[in-house]
Design an enzyme around this catalytic site. Structure first.
Site, PDB file in Angstrom:
ATOM      1  N   CYS A  44      -3.794   6.108   0.032  1.00 13.22           N
ATOM      2  CA  CYS A  44      -3.289   4.812  -0.430  1.00 13.22           C
ATOM      3  C   CYS A  44      -2.928   4.832  -1.911  1.00 13.22           C
ATOM      4  O   CYS A  44      -2.501   3.822  -2.471  1.00 13.22           O
ATOM      5  CB  CYS A  44      -4.322   3.721  -0.169  1.00 13.22           C
ATOM      6  SG  CYS A  44      -4.813   3.638   1.563  1.00 13.22           S
ATOM      7  N   SER A  57      -7.186  -3.228  14.182  1.00 11.06           N
ATOM      8  CA  SER A  57      -6.669  -2.525  15.360  1.00 11.06           C
ATOM      9  C   SER A  57      -7.753  -2.069  16.326  1.00 11.06           C
ATOM     10  O   SER A  57      -7.627  -2.243  17.539  1.00 11.06           O
ATOM     11  CB  SER A  57      -5.824  -1.335  14.906  1.00 11.06           C
ATOM     12  OG  SER A  57      -6.583  -0.464  14.081  1.00 11.06           O
ATOM     13  N   CYS A  95       0.857  -1.188   0.000  1.00  9.61           N
ATOM     14  CA  CYS A  95       0.000   0.000   0.000  1.00  9.61           C
ATOM     15  C   CYS A  95       0.893   1.239   0.000  1.00  9.61           C
ATOM     16  O   CYS A  95       2.087   1.148   0.261  1.00  9.61           O
ATOM     17  CB  CYS A  95      -0.905   0.005   1.228  1.00  9.61           C
ATOM     18  SG  CYS A  95      -2.291   1.166   1.044  1.00  9.61           S
ATOM     19  N   LYS A 126     -12.516  -4.666   1.524  1.00 12.38           N
ATOM     20  CA  LYS A 126     -11.971  -3.812   2.581  1.00 12.38           C
ATOM     21  C   LYS A 126     -12.869  -2.594   2.714  1.00 12.38           C
ATOM     22  O   LYS A 126     -13.023  -1.816   1.773  1.00 12.38           O
ATOM     23  CB  LYS A 126     -10.545  -3.396   2.239  1.00 12.38           C
ATOM     24  CG  LYS A 126      -9.970  -2.438   3.279  1.00 12.38           C
ATOM     25  CD  LYS A 126      -8.502  -2.188   3.081  1.00 12.38           C
ATOM     26  CE  LYS A 126      -7.999  -1.165   4.083  1.00 12.38           C
ATOM     27  NZ  LYS A 126      -6.580  -0.879   3.922  1.00 12.38           N
ATOM     28  N   LYS A 176     -12.284  -7.331   5.571  1.00  9.54           N
ATOM     29  CA  LYS A 176     -11.710  -6.477   6.609  1.00  9.54           C
ATOM     30  C   LYS A 176     -12.563  -5.257   6.823  1.00  9.54           C
ATOM     31  O   LYS A 176     -12.959  -4.646   5.833  1.00  9.54           O
ATOM     32  CB  LYS A 176     -10.309  -6.055   6.150  1.00  9.54           C
ATOM     33  CG  LYS A 176      -9.613  -5.094   7.071  1.00  9.54           C
ATOM     34  CD  LYS A 176      -8.334  -4.643   6.456  1.00  9.54           C
ATOM     35  CE  LYS A 176      -7.697  -3.621   7.359  1.00  9.54           C
ATOM     36  NZ  LYS A 176      -6.637  -2.905   6.730  1.00  9.54           N
ATOM     37  N   ARG A 194     -11.005   7.953   3.039  1.00  3.23           N
ATOM     38  CA  ARG A 194     -10.756   6.897   2.061  1.00  3.23           C
ATOM     39  C   ARG A 194     -12.040   6.386   1.384  1.00  3.23           C
ATOM     40  O   ARG A 194     -12.067   5.306   0.826  1.00  3.23           O
ATOM     41  CB  ARG A 194     -10.054   5.723   2.749  1.00  3.23           C
ATOM     42  CG  ARG A 194      -8.770   6.084   3.478  1.00  3.23           C
ATOM     43  CD  ARG A 194      -7.831   4.888   3.518  1.00  3.23           C
ATOM     44  NE  ARG A 194      -6.816   4.925   4.553  1.00  3.23           N
ATOM     45  CZ  ARG A 194      -5.754   5.729   4.575  1.00  3.23           C
ATOM     46  NH1 ARG A 194      -5.582   6.624   3.627  1.00  3.23           N
ATOM     47  NH2 ARG A 194      -4.873   5.648   5.560  1.00  3.23           N
ATOM     48  N   CYS A 213      -0.169   4.248   1.731  1.00  3.66           N
ATOM     49  CA  CYS A 213      -0.540   5.240   2.755  1.00  3.66           C
ATOM     50  C   CYS A 213       0.515   5.442   3.837  1.00  3.66           C
ATOM     51  O   CYS A 213       0.620   6.520   4.406  1.00  3.66           O
ATOM     52  CB  CYS A 213      -1.890   4.910   3.378  1.00  3.66           C
ATOM     53  SG  CYS A 213      -1.913   3.351   4.275  1.00  3.66           S
ATOM     54  N   TYR A 235      -3.930  -9.164  16.066  1.00  3.44           N
ATOM     55  CA  TYR A 235      -2.922  -8.711  17.025  1.00  3.44           C
ATOM     56  C   TYR A 235      -2.954  -9.580  18.280  1.00  3.44           C
ATOM     57  O   TYR A 235      -2.047  -9.536  19.091  1.00  3.44           O
ATOM     58  CB  TYR A 235      -3.170  -7.233  17.384  1.00  3.44           C
ATOM     59  CG  TYR A 235      -3.153  -6.347  16.162  1.00  3.44           C
ATOM     60  CD1 TYR A 235      -1.941  -5.918  15.612  1.00  3.44           C
ATOM     61  CD2 TYR A 235      -4.338  -5.974  15.510  1.00  3.44           C
ATOM     62  CE1 TYR A 235      -1.912  -5.133  14.465  1.00  3.44           C
ATOM     63  CE2 TYR A 235      -4.321  -5.187  14.364  1.00  3.44           C
ATOM     64  CZ  TYR A 235      -3.104  -4.771  13.852  1.00  3.44           C
ATOM     65  OH  TYR A 235      -3.083  -4.011  12.710  1.00  3.44           O
ATOM     66  N   GLU A 246     -16.273  -7.514  -5.644  1.00  2.97           N
ATOM     67  CA  GLU A 246     -14.839  -7.275  -5.415  1.00  2.97           C
ATOM     68  C   GLU A 246     -14.075  -8.602  -5.340  1.00  2.97           C
ATOM     69  O   GLU A 246     -12.987  -8.729  -5.900  1.00  2.97           O
ATOM     70  CB  GLU A 246     -14.633  -6.497  -4.097  1.00  2.97           C
ATOM     71  CG  GLU A 246     -15.013  -5.022  -4.178  1.00  2.97           C
ATOM     72  CD  GLU A 246     -13.913  -4.179  -4.847  1.00  2.97           C
ATOM     73  OE1 GLU A 246     -12.896  -4.739  -5.281  1.00  2.97           O
ATOM     74  OE2 GLU A 246     -14.103  -2.956  -4.932  1.00  2.97           O
ATOM     75  N   ARG A 292      -3.905   3.708  12.350  1.00  2.00           N
ATOM     76  CA  ARG A 292      -3.404   4.913  11.684  1.00  2.00           C
ATOM     77  C   ARG A 292      -2.434   5.653  12.580  1.00  2.00           C
ATOM     78  O   ARG A 292      -1.506   6.292  12.113  1.00  2.00           O
ATOM     79  CB  ARG A 292      -4.560   5.781  11.228  1.00  2.00           C
ATOM     80  CG  ARG A 292      -5.300   5.042  10.123  1.00  2.00           C
ATOM     81  CD  ARG A 292      -6.301   5.868   9.383  1.00  2.00           C
ATOM     82  NE  ARG A 292      -7.014   4.997   8.447  1.00  2.00           N
ATOM     83  CZ  ARG A 292      -8.166   5.294   7.908  1.00  2.00           C
ATOM     84  NH1 ARG A 292      -8.741   6.447   8.190  1.00  2.00           N
ATOM     85  NH2 ARG A 292      -8.741   4.457   7.065  1.00  2.00           N
TER      86      ARG A 292
HETATM   87  C1  PBG Z   1      -3.213   0.268   4.800  1.00  2.00           C
HETATM   88  C2  PBG Z   1      -3.848  -0.584   5.834  1.00  2.00           C
HETATM   89  C3  PBG Z   1      -4.713  -0.211   6.867  1.00  2.00           C
HETATM   90  C4  PBG Z   1      -4.899  -1.366   7.641  1.00  2.00           C
HETATM   91  C5  PBG Z   1      -4.197  -2.389   7.033  1.00  2.00           C
HETATM   92  N1  PBG Z   1      -3.578  -1.890   5.909  1.00  2.00           N
HETATM   93  C6  PBG Z   1      -5.266   1.093   7.260  1.00  2.00           C
HETATM   94  C7  PBG Z   1      -6.206   1.812   6.410  1.00  2.00           C
HETATM   95  O1  PBG Z   1      -6.648   1.368   5.366  1.00  2.00           O
HETATM   96  O2  PBG Z   1      -6.505   2.938   6.796  1.00  2.00           O
HETATM   97  C8  PBG Z   1      -5.705  -1.448   8.902  1.00  2.00           C
HETATM   98  C9  PBG Z   1      -5.227  -2.441   9.893  1.00  2.00           C
HETATM   99  C10 PBG Z   1      -5.792  -2.272  11.254  1.00  2.00           C
HETATM  100  O3  PBG Z   1      -6.589  -1.375  11.552  1.00  2.00           O
HETATM  101  O4  PBG Z   1      -5.413  -3.094  12.103  1.00  2.00           O
HETATM  102  N2  PBG Z   1      -3.986   0.648   3.755  1.00  2.00           N
END
Ligand code: PBG
Length: 324
Positions: free
Chosen positions: A130, A274, A120, A195, A248, A217, A122, A313, A233, A205
């Protein structure tokens, strides 16, 4: 005839019986552990919004990967915190980039863990989007070339799988073509297919220093209200060559995981993101919940919904709990 004839409780009487009829079993082989690589040496700094998760330099990453290996967790997914950022995410491409060096070091240590890299922009762009930005728009096709170069550099470093998380259209096809042209036909693609544009990425972030400076986004990640679109998708990513598809976040999207599972025959992964992690950690710190019980219940729920692979995690804790 006595009533009731059927007594479901008969099979719930003892742990032996419950174990016999259990439909889903968690195993660390289904876990992938996300890690954040930063520059320097001996860096091991806790991310304040994600207790127990660290920014780590390459040497420390290798050490933690040893632990991951010994716990029987199948793989790690690496995110980079580069030294410098620019408009096009150039620092994501070099052989000496943080992620590339971490992949190399893990491979050099001959650890039996799959190394997956997040692909990615970002984390590497100064604007935090991204993709490449032109006239305030995140432009799709110009981004594909950079993403493919990035994936190629990860493959050259030794990545086993690359995982595009950008949500640009056509990125899986672009990556597959680039990898194949360069003889990396054995590097697999785990696509972040469905996603969603989610508030649950908040702590990440902060962890990845990747919040967009302006805007959000919504023009590339999916609308949380949509479900049919996830199948579209997923179908596109499969057509373009994805080996594993991902949904996700996980918890607010268990129905999507189930639909994807029922509608394709590829391995399905889910990312227990996260925000989902941090909510559990915060409530556990306040002793409002039993952390072990809740984590295992959450992971079981994600698996029951249809995900055979869970990026989480909690992977190390869960693997330890499953041993005892
Ligand atoms: C990058 C990315 C993100 C996550 C994984 N890859 C953040 C986003 O899209 O803003 C999120 C992972 C998480 O929140 O644990 N594009």
């Amino acid at each position: 005839m006595s009533f009731p004839l059927h007594r479901p409780r008969r099979l719930r009487r003892t742990e032996k019986l419950r174990n016999l009829v259990r439909e889903n079993r968690l195993h660390p082989a289904g876990f992938v552990y996300p890690m954040f690589v930063c520059p320097g040496t001996k860096v091991h700094e806790e991310i304040s919004s994600m207790p127990g998760i660290y920014h780590q330099s390459v040497d420390q990453i290798v050490e933690e990967c040893r632990e991951v290996e010994s716990l029987g967790i199948s793989g790690v997914i690496l995110f980079g915190l580069p030294e410098t950022k620019d408009a096009r995410g150039t620092s994501s491409l070099g052989k000496d980039g943080v992620v590339q060096r971490a992949v190399e070091a893990i491979k050099k240590a001959k650890l039996d863990v799959l190394v997956i890299t997040d692909v990615c922009l970002c984390e590497y762009t100064d604007h935090g989007h991204c993709g490449v930005v032109e006239n305030g728009e995140i432009v799709n096709d110009a981004t594909l070339e950079i993403l493919s170069e990035q994936a190629l550099s990860h493959a050259r470093a030794g990545a086993d799988l690359v995982a595009p998380s950008d949500m640009m259209d056509g990125r899986v096809g672009a990556l597959r073509a680039k990898l194949d042209e360069n003889k990396f036909q054995n590097v697999a693609i785990m696509a972040y297919s469905a996603k969603y544009c989610s508030g649950f990425y908040g702590p990440f972030r902060e962890a990845a220093h990747s919040a967009p400076l302006v805007g959000d986004r919504r023009s590339y990640q999916m609308d949380p209200a949509n479900s049919n679109e996830s199948l579209r998708e997923v179908a596109m990513d499969i057509e373009e060559g994805a080996d594993i598809v991902m949904v996700k976040p996980a918890l607010a999207y268990l129905d999507v995981i189930r639909r994807v599972r029922d509608n394709c025959d590829l391995p399905v992964a889910a990312y227990n993101v996260s925000g989902e992690y941090s909510m559990v950690k915060a409530a556990a710190a306040k002793k409002w919940i039993d952390e072990k019980r809740i984590v295992l219940e959450i992971l079981t729920g994600i698996q029951r919904a249809g995900a055979g692979i869970v990026l989480t995690y909690h992977a190390k804790d869960a693997a330890r709990w499953l041993k005892n």
